[in-house]
Structure formats: C-alpha cells, structure tokens
Scaffold this motif. Structure first.
Motif, mmCIF file in Angstrom:
data_model
loop_
_atom_site.group_PDB
_atom_site.id
_atom_site.type_symbol
_atom_site.label_atom_id
_atom_site.label_comp_id
_atom_site.label_asym_id
_atom_site.label_seq_id
_atom_site.Cartn_x
_atom_site.Cartn_y
_atom_site.Cartn_z
ATOM 1 N N GLY A 74 46.577 31.900 37.331
ATOM 2 C CA GLY A 74 47.064 33.173 36.829
ATOM 3 C C GLY A 74 47.805 33.921 37.918
ATOM 4 O O GLY A 74 47.715 33.591 39.102
ATOM 5 N N LYS A 75 48.534 34.939 37.521
ATOM 6 C CA LYS A 75 49.279 35.754 38.464
ATOM 7 C C LYS A 75 48.328 36.702 39.183
ATOM 8 O O LYS A 75 47.448 37.303 38.580
ATOM 9 N N VAL A 76 48.537 36.861 40.484
ATOM 10 C CA VAL A 76 47.702 37.738 41.299
ATOM 11 C C VAL A 76 48.444 39.049 41.519
ATOM 12 O O VAL A 76 49.426 39.097 42.267
ATOM 13 N N ALA A 77 48.008 40.088 40.851
ATOM 14 C CA ALA A 77 48.597 41.420 41.023
ATOM 15 C C ALA A 77 47.665 42.280 41.871
ATOM 16 O O ALA A 77 46.441 42.105 41.857
ATOM 17 N N ARG A 78 48.254 43.219 42.583
ATOM 18 C CA ARG A 78 47.485 44.051 43.500
ATOM 19 C C ARG A 78 46.402 44.850 42.775
ATOM 20 O O ARG A 78 45.235 44.858 43.189
ATOM 21 N N SER A 79 46.770 45.495 41.694
ATOM 22 C CA SER A 79 45.811 46.324 40.966
ATOM 23 C C SER A 79 44.711 45.478 40.327
ATOM 24 O O SER A 79 43.533 45.869 40.321
ATOM 25 N N THR A 80 45.079 44.322 39.798
ATOM 26 C CA THR A 80 44.084 43.449 39.171
ATOM 27 C C THR A 80 43.091 42.924 40.194
ATOM 28 O O THR A 80 41.878 42.864 39.938
ATOM 29 N N LEU A 81 43.590 42.544 41.381
ATOM 30 C CA LEU A 81 42.700 42.056 42.435
ATOM 31 C C LEU A 81 41.792 43.172 42.933
ATOM 32 O O LEU A 81 40.605 42.933 43.212
ATOM 33 N N ALA A 82 42.326 44.381 43.034
ATOM 34 C CA ALA A 82 41.507 45.517 43.456
ATOM 35 C C ALA A 82 40.393 45.786 42.445
ATOM 36 O O ALA A 82 39.231 46.019 42.833
ATOM 37 N N ASP A 83 40.720 45.742 41.156
ATOM 38 C CA ASP A 83 39.703 45.951 40.116
ATOM 39 C C ASP A 83 38.641 44.854 40.148
ATOM 40 O O ASP A 83 37.453 45.130 39.942
ATOM 41 N N ALA A 84 39.072 43.620 40.395
ATOM 42 C CA ALA A 84 38.113 42.514 40.461
ATOM 43 C C ALA A 84 37.149 42.688 41.633
ATOM 44 O O ALA A 84 35.940 42.455 41.498
#
Length: 451
Positions: free
Chosen positions: A77-87
């Motif tokens: 999957g694509k790694v986005a900054r906001s998504t990684l921060a939420d994870a």
C-alpha cells in the motif's frame, strides 16, 4: 543485468511473517484497516531505522521517490505521512514488542556458543537502564523532573552475542531496582548489576531461584567479616571475604552469608568492591564478570548512535514505544542476518552498508561484504569517490533545495591521510544513500563507476 530482488526485500525474508501476523491478531491490529496494514507500517518504520530518516515527511518523500520499487520491497500500500502518524498513535505497541521477542528467540541460539571474555559456562546477563530525554511540553505523559520529561529503557542483555532478552520501557522517574520484580530468574545463570540494584530482599529472591548475582556494593552497607580467603594480588584482587549483613533491616530479608571481593584497577587507581552469592568461582573471575557489565553500556551507546530512538516521529506513549521496539527488532534482525550469512563485518559496518544498498538488486551476501581499505591510508579511488560525490551533491542541491539533508554531511568531510578510514567511509555511504533516495535511478551506482 541482475533482475533479482532488492537487498531490502532479501533482508525482510529473515522476518517470520506468520509470527508477525499472530502478534497482530493477538492485539486486534488488523481491525478497521483501510490503507496501511500493520506489516506496511512495520516496513516503513524499519526503512526509517535503516536509512536514518529524520521525520515522517522525510519517510514519505523518500518512499514516494522510489514508488516503482515499493512492491518489490514488500509494501502492499501507499505510505502517506498522515496515515503512518495515525498508525503509530493508534495501533498497539505490544504488537511490535511481542514480535521483537520472537526475533530475540531466534537470535539467541545463533550466538549461544560465542565467547564472552570470561571463563564461564553458564549464561551471563547484564542488567541496566538508559534514560532517553524528551521535551516536557511535547511528552507530558513522561514527566521526569519539574521541567524535564524522559523515558527509561530497562534492558537485560545476554552477553553471548549482546542480544537483549528483556526490555521494559517506563517513565524516567521509575527506579531501576523495581525492574527486578519483573524478571524471572534463570536457575544457574549469572546476573551482573551496578549499585542501583542493591536491594537485599530482591537479591535474596535470586538466591532462592538458584541464580547467581554479582553487584557492586554501596559504601553504607553494613557488613561483618566472617572468613578471609587466600588471594593472588597479581590479578588485582585485594581481598576475598565471607561476610554477613549486620543491620536488622538487611539481615531480616537476606539471612544468608555473602561474598565480598575487593579489586584494584591499577590503570585507573580505583578500588571496586563486589557482593556475590557465588562461593566457588575464583575472585579474579568475579572481577572479570563485573567488568563484562560494560557491554550493556556499549549496547545503549550503539543503539542511540545508530538507530532512531532519541528523536521520535510521534509524541504519544504508544508512538514512542512503537518506535523503540521496532528499533530493537531492527538491531536483532541485523544480528540474525549477520550470523546466518557468516559476515565478518561488525553490526555498525553492516548497518552502514545496508543504508547504501537497500534498493539495489544484488545478492545480500555480496552487498554486505565490507569495503577492504588500508587501516591508515586511504585508497586513491576514494578520493575520486569524494570528488564525484561533491559534484553530484551540488547538482542535486540546486535541483531539490534540500540543504538540511545533505549540506551538514558533505561540509563535514575531513579527507586526510592517517585519519580513521571508517569515519570517512561512513560519511561517504551516507552521501551515497541520500543521493540514491532522491531519484529512482540510483546515484550510488554512478558514484561507484568513478572508482
């Protein structure tokens, strides 16, 4: 042309994916997922550890620049900054803690026969902690002092291979001695500790568990000598006594006799006094056991210098613990790869080489072979590499305007004969790694063509 897998994907193959999925299922990490899976989160954070990324924005930019290679590196999957921060904020840190313990269970048998520098057949553990300073305004949950925040990383290190077997992350104000309550002693093993762990009630529990300890005593501990034993002063040992505790509080919780060994360090002109519950080993070996405790200090120094555990990508307790546990798992993963590939390079050299070759399609055993350079003189080809690196630096600097990433590295080069070659090689590999991340076409290959 080599059309095989990237070095990163080959390194990831050492990870037991099924065990990782069990850890995810244990804590419900797979629920309500839309874009970024726990495995992709782990790979992104592992990539950040291996390539020394500074921030989530840095991770996103670097992974985005090599989008065509992400699938072959294991990402789905694509790694986005906001998504990684939420994870990092939401997904349970115990997933990665349990997975690190799985890797530790794999690594320890690989190093079971390694020497420890002491004539000892039993397992030898070193227990200590390190403090990681934080900003109180950003990390209010980790209050340490009035105007300071910190977390402590309590570590029990197996000195055969320097593999951590127990890690507990607490607030900075938790005293070291409390961790003894959480450790299950191994019968017959030796535990070496500093003065912070002198608590006779807890030490007596080690004795009742048939485990041995070697601890540096405090000056205010009241002892009475019962017997004196012969010593060899040429080994540095100055006394070897059987003693008992005389204060009521201490004697009531530790009624048995103890052994006190006094050792003089001739070089530092400093005297050390140790307490142990082992009466069979020579006094000189007891001193050597305590001296080997320094390995845990070197372990803390190593991970702080070469892994990202001093600056964090998130501010919550969950994000901090997630990052620390993934850093520990990367340390153990490199140790596993080093042993299974029979590499002669140190862990430091292995990490530096990995940071350069992660995206190359070459056999990992070949990529991790260290560069053979003379110990005192630089190979003339390295001067060409430095010159070429400077040219590429200024080209990319003008194109991308990223001075914060590259400028401090290049301007700090000290290319002089007779200086430590390893320091120069590290700076060169950092330059090549940074250049290779900016374009899908690796600049590192072009730099090596100049040799």
């Amino acid at each position: 042309m080599n059309t095989g897998r990237t070095v990163f994907s080959q390194l990831v193959e050492f990870l037991p994916h099924q065990q990782f999925q069990k850890c995810v299922d244990r804590y419900g990490g797979g629920r309500y997922l839309k874009n970024l899976s726990c495995w992709d989160q782990y790979l992104a954070m592992a990539f950040a550890q291996l390539t020394y990324r500074e921030s989530l924005r840095d991770i996103e930019a670097c992974l985005g620049s090599i989008g065509s290679k992400l699938y072959h590196m294991g990402f789905r999957g694509k790694v986005a900054r906001s998504t990684l921060a939420d994870a990092n904020e939401a997904r349970d840190w115990r997933i990665y803690a349990d997975f690190a313990q799985v890797l530790i269970a794999i690594a320890r048998p690989l190093y079971a026969l390694d020497p420890i520098g002491v004539d000892l057949d039993q397992t030898l553990y070193a227990l200590d902690s390190t403090t990681i300073d934080l900003c109180l305004a950003l990390f209010p949950w980790a209050k340490f002092r009035k105007y300071k925040a910190a977390v402590k990383m309590h570590t029990l290190l197996d000195l055969r291979g320097n593999i951590p077997t127990f890690i507990r992350i607490t607030e900075g104000r938790v005293h070291d001695v409390n961790i003894l309550d959480e450790i299950m002693p191994e019968p017959g093993a030796f535990y070496v500790m500093d003065r912070a762990y002198v608590d006779f009630e807890r030490l007596f529990f080690l004795t009742l568990s048939s485990a041995f300890f070697v601890v540096r005593t405090k000056t205010n501990v009241l002892l009475q000598r019962r017997y004196s034993h012969k010593i060899d002063k040429s080994t540095g040992v100055r006394s070897d006594h059987t003693v008992i505790l005389t204060s009521f509080e201490s004697a009531s919780v530790y009624p048995d006799a103890l052994r006190r060994v006094s050792f003089l360090d001739v070089e530092k002109k400093k005297r050390f006094r140790f307490l142990t519950n082992n009466f069979t080993l020579p006094a000189s070996v007891i001193a050597q056991i305590y001296k080997s405790r320094w390995a845990v200090e070197l372990f803390f120094k190593w991970i702080k210098q070469h892994l990202r555990i001093k600056a964090f990508y998130g501010t919550s307790e969950n994000a901090v613990k997630t990052q620390i546990w993934i850093a520990v798992s990367m340390y153990v993963l490199v140790a596993i790869a080093r042993k299974r590939l029979n590499l002669e390079a140190s862990l430091y050299q292995t990490l530096q080489i990995l940071s350069v070759h992660l995206f190359e399609r070459t056999p990992i055993s070949q990529a991790l072979q260290p560069l053979d350079m003379d110990a005192n003189l630089l190979d003339p080809r390295v001067y060409s590499l430095v010159a070429c690196a400077k040219v590429w630096f200024w080209t990319v600097f003008r194109m991308y305007r990223w001075p914060a990433l590259l400028f401090p590295t290049v301007t700090d080069l000290r290319v002089q004969c007779g200086v430590n070659v390893l320091a120069k090689y590290r700076r060169l590999t950092e330059i090549a790694a940074a250049l290779s991340l900016m374009q899908g076409k690796t600049y590192h290959d072009r730099l090596l063509e100049a040799l």
